[in-house]
Write a protein that holds these residues in place. Structure first.
Motif, PDB file in Angstrom:
ATOM      1  N   GLY A  65       0.790  -1.230   0.000  1.00 37.14           N
ATOM      2  CA  GLY A  65       0.000   0.000   0.000  1.00 37.14           C
ATOM      3  C   GLY A  65       0.817   1.272   0.000  1.00 37.14           C
ATOM      4  O   GLY A  65       0.281   2.370   0.199  1.00 37.14           O
TER       5      GLY A  65
ATOM      6  N   THR B 257      -0.283   4.093  -2.693  1.00 37.72           N
ATOM      7  CA  THR B 257      -1.575   4.718  -2.376  1.00 37.72           C
ATOM      8  C   THR B 257      -1.423   5.708  -1.235  1.00 37.72           C
ATOM      9  O   THR B 257      -1.934   6.836  -1.288  1.00 37.72           O
ATOM     10  CB  THR B 257      -2.611   3.639  -1.998  1.00 37.72           C
ATOM     11  OG1 THR B 257      -2.760   2.734  -3.095  1.00 37.72           O
ATOM     12  CG2 THR B 257      -3.955   4.264  -1.670  1.00 37.72           C
ATOM     13  N   VAL B 258      -0.717   5.292  -0.205  1.00 35.64           N
ATOM     14  CA  VAL B 258      -0.497   6.141   0.960  1.00 35.64           C
ATOM     15  C   VAL B 258       0.343   7.359   0.592  1.00 35.64           C
ATOM     16  O   VAL B 258       0.014   8.494   0.957  1.00 35.64           O
ATOM     17  CB  VAL B 258       0.193   5.334   2.079  1.00 35.64           C
ATOM     18  CG1 VAL B 258       0.713   6.253   3.174  1.00 35.64           C
ATOM     19  CG2 VAL B 258      -0.773   4.299   2.659  1.00 35.64           C
TER      20      VAL B 258
ATOM     21  N   ARG C 249      -5.268  -7.341  -1.859  1.00 38.92           N
ATOM     22  CA  ARG C 249      -5.255  -5.970  -2.367  1.00 38.92           C
ATOM     23  C   ARG C 249      -4.873  -5.941  -3.844  1.00 38.92           C
ATOM     24  O   ARG C 249      -5.490  -5.229  -4.645  1.00 38.92           O
ATOM     25  CB  ARG C 249      -4.277  -5.124  -1.554  1.00 38.92           C
ATOM     26  CG  ARG C 249      -4.708  -4.863  -0.115  1.00 38.92           C
ATOM     27  CD  ARG C 249      -3.588  -4.217   0.675  1.00 38.92           C
ATOM     28  NE  ARG C 249      -3.984  -3.945   2.050  1.00 38.92           N
ATOM     29  CZ  ARG C 249      -3.126  -3.589   3.009  1.00 38.92           C
ATOM     30  NH1 ARG C 249      -1.836  -3.465   2.730  1.00 38.92           N
ATOM     31  NH2 ARG C 249      -3.556  -3.355   4.232  1.00 38.92           N
TER      32      ARG C 249
ATOM     33  N   SER D  15       0.087  -2.850   8.357  1.00 36.67           N
ATOM     34  CA  SER D  15      -1.239  -2.393   7.935  1.00 36.67           C
ATOM     35  C   SER D  15      -2.223  -3.531   7.697  1.00 36.67           C
ATOM     36  O   SER D  15      -3.287  -3.311   7.118  1.00 36.67           O
ATOM     37  CB  SER D  15      -1.118  -1.553   6.657  1.00 36.67           C
ATOM     38  OG  SER D  15      -0.715  -2.370   5.569  1.00 36.67           O
TER      39      SER D  15
ATOM     40  N   THR E  25      -6.433   2.125   4.743  1.00 42.25           N
ATOM     41  CA  THR E  25      -5.491   3.060   4.123  1.00 42.25           C
ATOM     42  C   THR E  25      -5.519   4.401   4.841  1.00 42.25           C
ATOM     43  O   THR E  25      -4.469   5.005   5.097  1.00 42.25           O
ATOM     44  CB  THR E  25      -5.833   3.263   2.640  1.00 42.25           C
ATOM     45  OG1 THR E  25      -5.726   2.011   1.954  1.00 42.25           O
ATOM     46  CG2 THR E  25      -4.893   4.263   1.992  1.00 42.25           C
TER      47      THR E  25
END
Length: 223
Positions: free
Chosen positions: A15, A18-19, A155, A203, A208
């Protein structure tokens, strides 16, 4: 705000991108998707049928690559020499080969130079596997983002469905992720590892937004 550098490292599909994109927008700083840069090189080498062991040819080829990130309809696109390759670099073939290409010393050396040049005169956030240890070792803020292989596979599978890329099953994706973790963490050149001064974030059970808020809070507390 003073010039800052934020490094977010972690394994595949944790992720990071995206973060990092969201934090860049909230803090109004430049986001550099280093993973996309390695994917682009991988895609182009395969397209041009340049073997991964042709080091001199690879070096000369990369020197003529111009990377340009642009936002289109609030989505980050990567242009290579003026061509939008955002979708092409996310193919299964690129995913299966990018770790090998990323481990090539000449590739890493040239891309690290480009990344450091971008960060030299502006505030940036970068995500990758060696940002806090190699690319931006003096970054004021470092985070290492991870999650279980099962969660990361779910994901990636969801992302593939959204992009109409359904050639791999969930089980195949998880197997690829485990293989990439092993390869990335044991390669000789700039292996995947947490910087000593990076904050670890698992995470697996976080949204998110939870991760984003945690990172921004840590940055705000120190500005």
């Amino acid at each position: 705000m003073e010039k800052i550098a934020i490094a977010i490292d972690g394994p595949a599909s944790s992720g990071k991108s995206t973060v990092a994109k969201e934090i860049a927008q909230r803090l109004n700083i430049t986001y550099i998707d280093t993973g996309a840069m390695y994917r682009a090189v991988t895609y182009l080498l395969m397209k041009e049928q340049i073997a991964f062991d042709q080091l001199e040819k690879i070096e000369e080829f990369i020197k003529h690559i111009d990377f340009d990130f642009k936002y289109i309809n609030q989505e980050l696109h990567l242009f290579i020499n003026g061509e939008d390759l955002t979708k092409e670099i996310r193919s299964v073939e690129v995913t299966q080969n990018v770790s090998e290409v990323s481990a090539i010393s000449v590739v890493r050396d040239l891309l690290v130079e480009k990344q450091q040049a971008i960060a030299s005169d502006q505030s940036v956030i970068m995500d990758g596997r060696d940002i806090g240890t190699v690319v931006l070792p003096n970054a004021q803020y470092k985070f290492f983002l991870t999650a279980s292989s099962k969660v990361r596979a779910e994901r990636r599978y969801k992302q593939n469905l959204e992009n109409n890329m359904t050639s791999q099953s969930l089980e195949e994706i998880e197997a690829d992720i485990i293989r990439r973790d092993q390869y990335d963490s044991t390669r000789a050149n700039s292996p995947l590892q947490k910087a000593d001064d990076a904050i670890l974030i698992d995470s697996s059970d976080l949204s998110t937004n939870d991760v984003i808020e945690f990172i921004i809070q840590n940055i705000d507390d120190n500005l």
